[in-house]
Design a protein around this motif. Sequence first.
Motif, PDB file in Angstrom:
ATOM      1  N   GLY A   5       0.816  -1.217   0.000  1.00 51.96           N
ATOM      2  CA  GLY A   5       0.000   0.000   0.000  1.00 51.96           C
ATOM      3  C   GLY A   5       0.849   1.266   0.000  1.00 51.96           C
ATOM      4  O   GLY A   5       0.487   2.267  -0.603  1.00 51.96           O
ATOM      5  N   ILE A  56      -1.374   1.372   5.583  1.00 50.47           N
ATOM      6  CA  ILE A  56      -2.773   1.440   5.129  1.00 50.47           C
ATOM      7  C   ILE A  56      -3.483   0.098   5.343  1.00 50.47           C
ATOM      8  O   ILE A  56      -4.672   0.049   5.633  1.00 50.47           O
ATOM      9  N   GLN A  96     -11.218   6.516   5.721  1.00 53.47           N
ATOM     10  CA  GLN A  96     -11.379   5.714   4.487  1.00 53.47           C
ATOM     11  C   GLN A  96     -12.788   5.861   3.923  1.00 53.47           C
ATOM     12  O   GLN A  96     -12.984   6.044   2.728  1.00 53.47           O
ATOM     13  N   PHE A 146     -10.258  10.447  -4.219  1.00 54.59           N
ATOM     14  CA  PHE A 146      -9.167   9.745  -4.905  1.00 54.59           C
ATOM     15  C   PHE A 146      -9.606   9.554  -6.341  1.00 54.59           C
ATOM     16  O   PHE A 146     -10.800   9.585  -6.640  1.00 54.59           O
ATOM     17  N   ILE A 150      -4.493   9.141   3.143  1.00 53.82           N
ATOM     18  CA  ILE A 150      -5.380   8.635   4.199  1.00 53.82           C
ATOM     19  C   ILE A 150      -4.621   8.526   5.515  1.00 53.82           C
ATOM     20  O   ILE A 150      -5.110   8.954   6.567  1.00 53.82           O
ATOM     21  N   ALA A 165     -13.440   1.778  -5.466  1.00 53.05           N
ATOM     22  CA  ALA A 165     -13.234   2.620  -4.291  1.00 53.05           C
ATOM     23  C   ALA A 165     -12.545   1.882  -3.143  1.00 53.05           C
ATOM     24  O   ALA A 165     -11.495   2.314  -2.668  1.00 53.05           O
ATOM     25  N   TRP A 166     -13.102   0.767  -2.727  1.00 52.61           N
ATOM     26  CA  TRP A 166     -12.596   0.162  -1.495  1.00 52.61           C
ATOM     27  C   TRP A 166     -11.203  -0.416  -1.645  1.00 52.61           C
ATOM     28  O   TRP A 166     -10.390  -0.352  -0.729  1.00 52.61           O
ATOM     29  N   LYS A 225      -8.954   0.844  -3.351  1.00 51.32           N
ATOM     30  CA  LYS A 225      -8.014   1.966  -3.380  1.00 51.32           C
ATOM     31  C   LYS A 225      -7.821   2.630  -2.022  1.00 51.32           C
ATOM     32  O   LYS A 225      -6.779   3.225  -1.780  1.00 51.32           O
ATOM     33  N   VAL A 226      -8.795   2.537  -1.141  1.00 51.04           N
ATOM     34  CA  VAL A 226      -8.605   3.173   0.167  1.00 51.04           C
ATOM     35  C   VAL A 226      -8.075   2.191   1.217  1.00 51.04           C
ATOM     36  O   VAL A 226      -7.843   2.573   2.361  1.00 51.04           O
ATOM     37  N   THR A 227      -7.886   0.958   0.821  1.00 52.46           N
ATOM     38  CA  THR A 227      -7.392  -0.030   1.790  1.00 52.46           C
ATOM     39  C   THR A 227      -5.990  -0.531   1.457  1.00 52.46           C
ATOM     40  O   THR A 227      -5.440  -1.365   2.177  1.00 52.46           O
ATOM     41  N   GLY A 228      -5.431  -0.039   0.371  1.00 55.38           N
ATOM     42  CA  GLY A 228      -4.093  -0.487  -0.006  1.00 55.38           C
ATOM     43  C   GLY A 228      -4.092  -1.819  -0.733  1.00 55.38           C
ATOM     44  O   GLY A 228      -3.035  -2.359  -1.049  1.00 55.38           O
ATOM     45  N   ALA A 275      -5.343  -2.273  -3.695  1.00 54.93           N
ATOM     46  CA  ALA A 275      -5.211  -2.016  -5.125  1.00 54.93           C
ATOM     47  C   ALA A 275      -3.794  -2.358  -5.573  1.00 54.93           C
ATOM     48  O   ALA A 275      -2.830  -1.946  -4.948  1.00 54.93           O
TER      49      ALA A 275
END
Lengths: 163, 777
Positions: free
Chosen positions: A42, A82, A91, A100, A110, B13-14, B16-19, B21
Amino acid sequence: MSEKKSKKVTIDMNINGEKVETDILAADLLLDVIRNNLGLTGAKPGCLNGDCGACTVIINQKPMKSCLTLAIEVGDKEITTIEGLLHSPVQKAFVDEFAFQCGYCTPGFILNSHALLMNDPNPNKEKITEWLSSNICRCTGYKEIENAIQAVMTKTHNKNDSD
Amino acid sequence: MDIIGKTVSRKDAWEKVTGQAVYTGDKSESGMLYAEKVISPYGHALIKNMDLSKAKKIKGVKAIITGGNLPLTGEEIQDRYPIACEKVRYHGEVVALVVADTPKCARQAADLIRVVYEPLPVVNTPGQAFDPNAPLVHEQLEQYKKKSTVYPEPGTNIANRSKIRKGDITKGWEKSDVVIEKRFSFNPSDHVAMETRCALGRIEADGKVLITSSSQAPFMIKRLISEYFGIENGNVIVNTPLVGGGYGGKASIQLELLAYIASKAVGGRLVRVQNTREEDILTSPCHIGLEATIKLGCSQEGLLQAAEILYLWDGGAYSDKATSLSRAGAVDCTGPYHIDNVWCDSLCMYTNHPYASPYRGYAHSEVLFAFERTMDGLADKLRLDPLEFRHKNAIRPGDTTPTQVLLNKSNVGNLPECIDRLKTLMEWEKGQKIDLGHHKMKVKGISCVWKTSTIDTNAGSGVILTFNPDGSVNLLSGVVEIGTGTKTVLAQIVSEKLKMKFENVHVQIKVNTQNTPEHWKTVASRGTFMAGRAALQAVDDAIGQLKHLASCVLRAPVEDFEIGRERVYLRDDPSIGLSYKDLAYGYTYPNGNAIGGQIIGRGHYILRHLTYLNPETGAGKPGPEWTVGAQGVEVEFDTREYTYKITKAFSVIDAGKVLNPKMAEGQIMGAMSMGLAFGGRETFYFDDLGRVLNPQLRTYRPLRYGENPEYICEFVETPQIDAPYGSRGVGEHGLLGMPAALGNSLSLAAGVSLNQLPLLPELIWRKKEAANRGDSL
């Protein structure tokens, strides 16, 4: 030129609430160790120069650029990447506010935002700017990220009021 | 409509915000090797000698590859060796590649390669390149293989000349009462995607070439590797996971060739080539620079009569996409105005600078900076309000474009409406220049914009929909998720048309050229239009199959069926019907008999009636539609220090139909931010040797958090009839007018003509000083 033999050392790390043991060279960057040794990808290598903040992790409650940190320095410290956040308000707010696009800088933003709100649940505009200007996002216009942080603050505020 | 026009969360979305991706550089595999580059420290030099002996001795080095024995490459003119041979033509050009066990080992060896160069005279600007006595960047221009639609001029540094000859320019000048001529220039700059470019290559025992790349053009990688290296097309398989920002920079093919070459040198093993930030700025293709001369004439009443334009593009050392950029600059060589007589030469010049790739807006923001600054100059000369002047001349249905396409209500948006809305939003009637006291003033600047796409005339897009046993559907499209959210919009289109819940449309984000239908390239703001049309056709195909199967099972004519709520039912009695779930994998009768099979919808689309451009006049149809818009900025200017703060930025874009409001707004705001940075601060600084002096993010500074203005975005909706739900391209358009609007506001504020970029306080100070001394500008 003589080739110097670099020796690996074993370090204990406290990362995302887990204790892990890993072998590193003394010169290894924290970023490389968490990505390559621990598979936590991440954190991103955006510049390896401390300029972009894509590699940000939280070390003892403070956002740090893992490309400017040696892994050997962090032995007894608490690290959050992350991958260690799940369904945190920040998040959720990033999703809701479309804060994003390509997602590459997102973990850094974040974690930086999360650390900020952890240290100060009600930062003023100047403080938010001071903290977040250490990271670069090339896709959004930053407005969305500002909205996401505001959304978390409003929610926390409302919750505290109703308590 | 249920889902079109609604803000729904992005499908990516998810992760990408949780790492979670995964991007190209996140992949690692045991046994993977790493390639590091040796790059040229000079802009133009002969390679006299290369000493590899020390590097070879480093333990872990598997191969060192230098130039020679490699094919020439390039999309329109094949003028570039993937690794330089005998000569380097730009700072950052790859001269050797070291493949080793670890990145560290490869870097160590690469640093031990000694290269002796003999510097050559440098071509440091496109104007210099245009000089008949200039050194030639390519002596063998005549011998290069090229496409028939590109026009290089051997013996010069001209890689392409695109001509526009519309109307009669002599008559145009005769009708002109007021004439203005201005010159503009800016250096190349960079895209600065946060993910540096990265490619992985492997060659399997049976000859299959596997490439993974952070690319906007996986299908072009497949095509070009096949072409350059003589590999059967189907034997090249390209994977593209999520891409960490593209903005055009990842539409060029470069590292993929190195990954293939490196893998070949080590018996086909998996090799990774990743740019450092410095290499991403220097070695990989950049954002094109420009020198422009614009002469405009209009009648006393303020109606434009003639435009004579010379564009000298700084295409850099190799032509690759720069020739196409120079063509795009010719296609929309004026601003969005009705002008009967247009003469333009748009020349792609070879220089000793990093070579150019597409950049968000594809030559349009660059052209518009020059043109819209000239428009302000002309309005000033005429003593007309700049907004009114633009309104008067705004392009409308019934007008023709520089390439003589006749516009109608569908293929061009409503520019006058955009201008009117901008006027209100910017409180234009309160004045363009307001004194705030204390050496501060508030100024407003504007620009109108337009853009069509100039992609290949036969560029196509395909979509496949496969059903799951639960009646939900998987959407496969070759559009790359570079951040624009196009695949989320495609899911909305499928959801709307198939009358299916948005959650039940599953999107495959990754692209694999073997199992994903082709989308030519994810460029030109054409994803939603082309893949959207393919998706609509795929849905129709699937609906046909669902109805056909239902008609067999329920013994009723196909025409009697309707769809809704994920069911196929009889129009006059909706209680009789079958759910998608019952039909998705064929229908099974109570006794075990079954018919049909998995429902698989397919669709494809090619833009219709596009033509090549006439080489003498430019006449032809380059794209399906023109998105138009009106933009502005509001700036607080310090009259003592020449510093300024951009307080507000405005965009009114005719989007045809906004399919997902928050995402559309995000595209516009992000593009505005990038355009303001391009206009205000981003540039390459070159020294006399053609070296880029600022290849780092602390010397090359994109906007940071808090440096952004307040954004005000509004949309006009004039449908493009051929496009899905009437939508027009909007991915690039927010950027287009920003440099010009900023230039217009600051020129007004400072009282001098600012015709260079970036618009740094130092530039304003220099111009002011020159003006105070009485120097000509």
